[in-house]
Write a protein that holds these residues in place. Structure first.
Motif, PDB file in Angstrom:
ATOM      1  N   LYS A 153       0.819  -1.209   0.000  1.00 14.06           N
ATOM      2  CA  LYS A 153       0.000   0.000   0.000  1.00 14.06           C
ATOM      3  C   LYS A 153       0.857   1.266   0.000  1.00 14.06           C
ATOM      4  CE  LYS A 153      -3.431  -0.304   3.010  1.00 14.06           C
ATOM      5  NZ  LYS A 153      -4.171  -0.726   4.233  1.00 14.06           N
ATOM      6  N   ASP A 154       1.974   1.220   0.726  1.00 18.75           N
ATOM      7  CA  ASP A 154       2.880   2.373   0.721  1.00 18.75           C
ATOM      8  C   ASP A 154       3.420   2.640  -0.676  1.00 18.75           C
ATOM      9  OD1 ASP A 154       2.500   2.706   3.407  1.00 18.75           O
ATOM     10  OD2 ASP A 154       4.358   1.695   4.010  1.00 18.75           O
ATOM     11  N   ARG A 155       3.832   1.584  -1.383  1.00 17.99           N
ATOM     12  CA  ARG A 155       4.336   1.747  -2.744  1.00 17.99           C
ATOM     13  C   ARG A 155       3.253   2.231  -3.684  1.00 17.99           C
ATOM     14  NH1 ARG A 155       8.677  -0.584  -4.852  1.00 17.99           N
ATOM     15  NH2 ARG A 155       8.056   0.756  -6.586  1.00 17.99           N
ATOM     16  N   TRP A 156       2.032   1.748  -3.485  1.00 15.25           N
ATOM     17  CA  TRP A 156       0.900   2.175  -4.307  1.00 15.25           C
ATOM     18  C   TRP A 156       0.686   3.682  -4.137  1.00 15.25           C
ATOM     19  CZ3 TRP A 156      -3.889  -1.500  -4.784  1.00 15.25           C
ATOM     20  CH2 TRP A 156      -4.732  -1.053  -5.805  1.00 15.25           C
ATOM     21  N   GLU A 157       0.710   4.150  -2.911  1.00 18.74           N
ATOM     22  CA  GLU A 157       0.534   5.580  -2.661  1.00 18.74           C
ATOM     23  C   GLU A 157       1.670   6.389  -3.277  1.00 18.74           C
ATOM     24  OE1 GLU A 157      -1.928   7.080  -1.590  1.00 18.74           O
ATOM     25  OE2 GLU A 157      -3.106   5.793  -0.284  1.00 18.74           O
ATOM     26  N   GLU A 158       2.887   5.888  -3.209  1.00 19.46           N
ATOM     27  CA  GLU A 158       4.017   6.583  -3.821  1.00 19.46           C
ATOM     28  C   GLU A 158       3.822   6.733  -5.317  1.00 19.46           C
ATOM     29  OE1 GLU A 158       7.556   4.503  -2.876  1.00 19.46           O
ATOM     30  OE2 GLU A 158       7.426   4.869  -0.713  1.00 19.46           O
ATOM     31  N   ARG A 159       3.328   5.693  -5.968  1.00 22.92           N
ATOM     32  CA  ARG A 159       3.107   5.766  -7.415  1.00 22.92           C
ATOM     33  C   ARG A 159       2.028   6.782  -7.753  1.00 22.92           C
ATOM     34  NH1 ARG A 159       5.131   1.600 -10.393  1.00 22.92           N
ATOM     35  NH2 ARG A 159       4.638   3.028 -12.095  1.00 22.92           N
ATOM     36  N   ARG A 160       1.030   6.902  -6.922  1.00 22.35           N
ATOM     37  CA  ARG A 160      -0.013   7.910  -7.158  1.00 22.35           C
ATOM     38  C   ARG A 160       0.551   9.326  -7.060  1.00 22.35           C
ATOM     39  NH1 ARG A 160      -4.967   5.638  -3.397  1.00 22.35           N
ATOM     40  NH2 ARG A 160      -5.836   4.145  -4.892  1.00 22.35           N
ATOM     41  N   GLU A 161       1.387   9.535  -6.067  1.00 22.04           N
ATOM     42  CA  GLU A 161       1.919  10.873  -5.819  1.00 22.04           C
ATOM     43  C   GLU A 161       2.980  11.283  -6.827  1.00 22.04           C
ATOM     44  OE1 GLU A 161       3.320  10.613  -1.855  1.00 22.04           O
ATOM     45  OE2 GLU A 161       1.306  10.436  -0.964  1.00 22.04           O
ATOM     46  N   SER A 162       3.446  10.336  -7.631  1.00 24.84           N
ATOM     47  CA  SER A 162       4.487  10.663  -8.609  1.00 24.84           C
ATOM     48  C   SER A 162       3.945  11.445  -9.795  1.00 24.84           C
ATOM     49  CB  SER A 162       5.162   9.380  -9.097  1.00 24.84           C
ATOM     50  OG  SER A 162       4.223   8.539  -9.759  1.00 24.84           O
ATOM     51  N   GLY A 163       2.612  11.591  -9.880  1.00 29.90           N
ATOM     52  CA  GLY A 163       2.002  12.377 -10.946  1.00 29.90           C
ATOM     53  C   GLY A 163       1.527  11.537 -12.109  1.00 29.90           C
ATOM     54  N   GLY A 164       0.700  12.129 -12.959  1.00 26.07           N
ATOM     55  CA  GLY A 164       0.155  11.423 -14.097  1.00 26.07           C
ATOM     56  C   GLY A 164      -1.037  10.561 -13.723  1.00 26.07           C
ATOM     57  N   VAL A 165      -1.513   9.801 -14.708  1.00 23.71           N
ATOM     58  CA  VAL A 165      -2.648   8.907 -14.507  1.00 23.71           C
ATOM     59  C   VAL A 165      -2.108   7.511 -14.247  1.00 23.71           C
ATOM     60  CG1 VAL A 165      -4.733   7.935 -15.525  1.00 23.71           C
ATOM     61  CG2 VAL A 165      -4.086  10.304 -16.028  1.00 23.71           C
ATOM     62  N   LEU A 166      -2.558   6.915 -13.155  1.00 23.37           N
ATOM     63  CA  LEU A 166      -2.074   5.590 -12.760  1.00 23.37           C
ATOM     64  C   LEU A 166      -3.086   4.525 -13.141  1.00 23.37           C
ATOM     65  CD1 LEU A 166       0.196   4.074 -11.215  1.00 23.37           C
ATOM     66  CD2 LEU A 166      -1.237   4.297  -9.163  1.00 23.37           C
ATOM     67  N   GLY A 167      -2.623   3.466 -13.776  1.00 22.79           N
ATOM     68  CA  GLY A 167      -3.470   2.331 -14.110  1.00 22.79           C
ATOM     69  C   GLY A 167      -2.845   1.056 -13.592  1.00 22.79           C
ATOM     70  N   TYR A 168      -3.631  -0.011 -13.600  1.00 23.75           N
ATOM     71  CA  TYR A 168      -3.053  -1.284 -13.184  1.00 23.75           C
ATOM     72  C   TYR A 168      -1.949  -1.703 -14.153  1.00 23.75           C
ATOM     73  CZ  TYR A 168      -7.139  -1.647 -10.135  1.00 23.75           C
ATOM     74  OH  TYR A 168      -8.101  -1.403  -9.179  1.00 23.75           O
ATOM     75  N   ARG A 169      -2.145  -1.386 -15.422  1.00 24.17           N
ATOM     76  CA  ARG A 169      -1.124  -1.685 -16.429  1.00 24.17           C
ATOM     77  C   ARG A 169      -0.898  -0.442 -17.287  1.00 24.17           C
ATOM     78  NH1 ARG A 169      -5.902  -3.546 -18.469  1.00 24.17           N
ATOM     79  NH2 ARG A 169      -6.390  -2.908 -20.605  1.00 24.17           N
ATOM     80  N   LYS A 170       0.233  -0.389 -17.904  1.00 25.45           N
ATOM     81  CA  LYS A 170       0.594   0.739 -18.760  1.00 25.45           C
ATOM     82  C   LYS A 170      -0.180   0.667 -20.073  1.00 25.45           C
ATOM     83  CE  LYS A 170       4.650   2.856 -20.926  1.00 25.45           C
ATOM     84  NZ  LYS A 170       6.115   2.741 -21.113  1.00 25.45           N
ATOM     85  N   GLU A 171      -0.705   1.819 -20.514  1.00 24.67           N
ATOM     86  CA  GLU A 171      -1.406   1.846 -21.792  1.00 24.67           C
ATOM     87  C   GLU A 171      -1.450   3.272 -22.327  1.00 24.67           C
ATOM     88  OE1 GLU A 171      -5.542   0.960 -21.879  1.00 24.67           O
ATOM     89  OE2 GLU A 171      -5.997   2.068 -20.052  1.00 24.67           O
ATOM     90  N   LYS A 172      -1.687   3.391 -23.619  1.00 22.03           N
ATOM     91  CA  LYS A 172      -1.858   4.700 -24.259  1.00 22.03           C
ATOM     92  C   LYS A 172      -3.344   4.888 -24.498  1.00 22.03           C
ATOM     93  CE  LYS A 172      -0.297   8.445 -26.289  1.00 22.03           C
ATOM     94  NZ  LYS A 172       0.371   8.372 -27.614  1.00 22.03           N
ATOM     95  N   LYS A 173      -3.927   5.869 -23.837  1.00 21.57           N
ATOM     96  CA  LYS A 173      -5.365   6.108 -23.899  1.00 21.57           C
ATOM     97  C   LYS A 173      -5.624   7.469 -24.512  1.00 21.57           C
ATOM     98  CE  LYS A 173      -9.457   5.606 -20.958  1.00 21.57           C
ATOM     99  NZ  LYS A 173      -9.928   5.348 -19.566  1.00 21.57           N
TER     100      LYS A 173
END
Length: 274
Positions: free
Chosen positions: A159-179
């Motif tokens: 959960k700590d790592r998940w929160e870090e990824r959110r705070e890094s900016g941009g749109v976060l998804g379970y997997r990387k994609e071009k939308k």
């Protein structure tokens, strides 16, 4: 060739697209072997495959499968034997916590299910707590308080790592994609041989551990064989002087191994060495 005669070793990765008919002589000893071997035919979408199982009336195993043929083949993925993995050890949780917890949380509610919903999942909300409670109850039933503590530790780190990824900016998804015009950053990454972390997810059971090649000379005890100029064989407690120089900077040579991974007896022996 019109016919290929093979043992059960055919199951280990033979990929010939023109194989179209297989005759399985006798029921293999386990279901996983049966599935793997029989999947060697019909591997080309343009060439359908047919598997014929030939039972022996004098073998009780074959008779039992013949009597339950339709149901067994309709549900044989459910019949696959359990893997011999010790659950809720630290190393098992390193590999399994992220895929299990995130898959359960993602499928628990529709608002968690879309790829970009990884940006908005409430990791401390009621639903997340229910998922955690189910997993922790299972850990307690299987391994007691120690297993529950290990799993709690892994979930909190995830959960700590998940929160870090959110705070890094941009749109976060379970997997990387071009939308459209938006690049979605992936929360999870596949096991690709790089360093394993809290957000690594294996895509195959073959990715649970790295391969290790051993070259052993024949004859006698290999420990007593000459080492061809290398360091002599020596066994001792991990993380001590025996491990110095084996890992290098950034390696695992000095990593401390948890003695309780191997049971109470090994733990007691480890304490005696230390």
């Amino acid at each position: 060739m019109d016919v290929v005669l093979a043992t059960s070793m055919l199951q280990v990765g033979v990929d010939v697209s023109r194989f179209g008919l297989m005759l399985v002589v006798g029921q293999p000893k386990n279901t996983a072997e049966y599935i793997q071997a029989s999947s060697r035919v019909g591997r080309d979408a343009r060439r359908p495959g047919l598997v014929v199982t030939l039972y022996n009336w004098s073998r009780p195993r074959d008779l039992a499968h013949f009597e339950d043929f339709a149901h067994y083949h309709a549900t044989f993925y459910r019949q696959v034997e359990a893997l011999s993995v010790t659950p809720f050890t630290r190393r098992a949780l390193d590999r399994g916590t992220a895929p299990t917890y995130i898959a359960a949380l993602r499928q628990a509610a529709y608002e968690h299910s879309r790829n970009t919903d990884a940006q908005h999942v409430d990791l401390y909300g009621e639903l997340a707590q229910q998922v955690e409670q189910r997993l922790l109850e299972r850990a307690d039933r299987v391994g007691g308080q120690r297993a529950q503590d290990y799993l709690t530790e892994r979930i909190e780190a995830l959960k700590d790592r998940w929160e870090e990824r959110r705070e890094s900016g941009g749109v976060l998804g379970y997997r990387k994609e071009k939308k459209k015009d938006t690049l979605v950053t992936g929360l999870l990454h596949r096991a690709d041989g790089s360093r394993w972390d809290e957000l690594t997810v294996p895509m195959s059971m073959r990715e649970t551990e790295n391969e290790l090649n051993l070259l052993l000379p024949g004859g006698g005890n290999f420990v007593d064989q000459p080492t061809n100029g290398g360091p002599a064989w020596h066994f001792g407690a991990a993380g001590g002087k025996d491990a110095e120089g084996t890992g290098g900077e950034g390696g695992d040579g000095g990593a401390q191994v948890d003695a309780d991974e191997y049971g109470d007896a090994a733990e007691a022996a480890g304490k005696g060495r230390r």
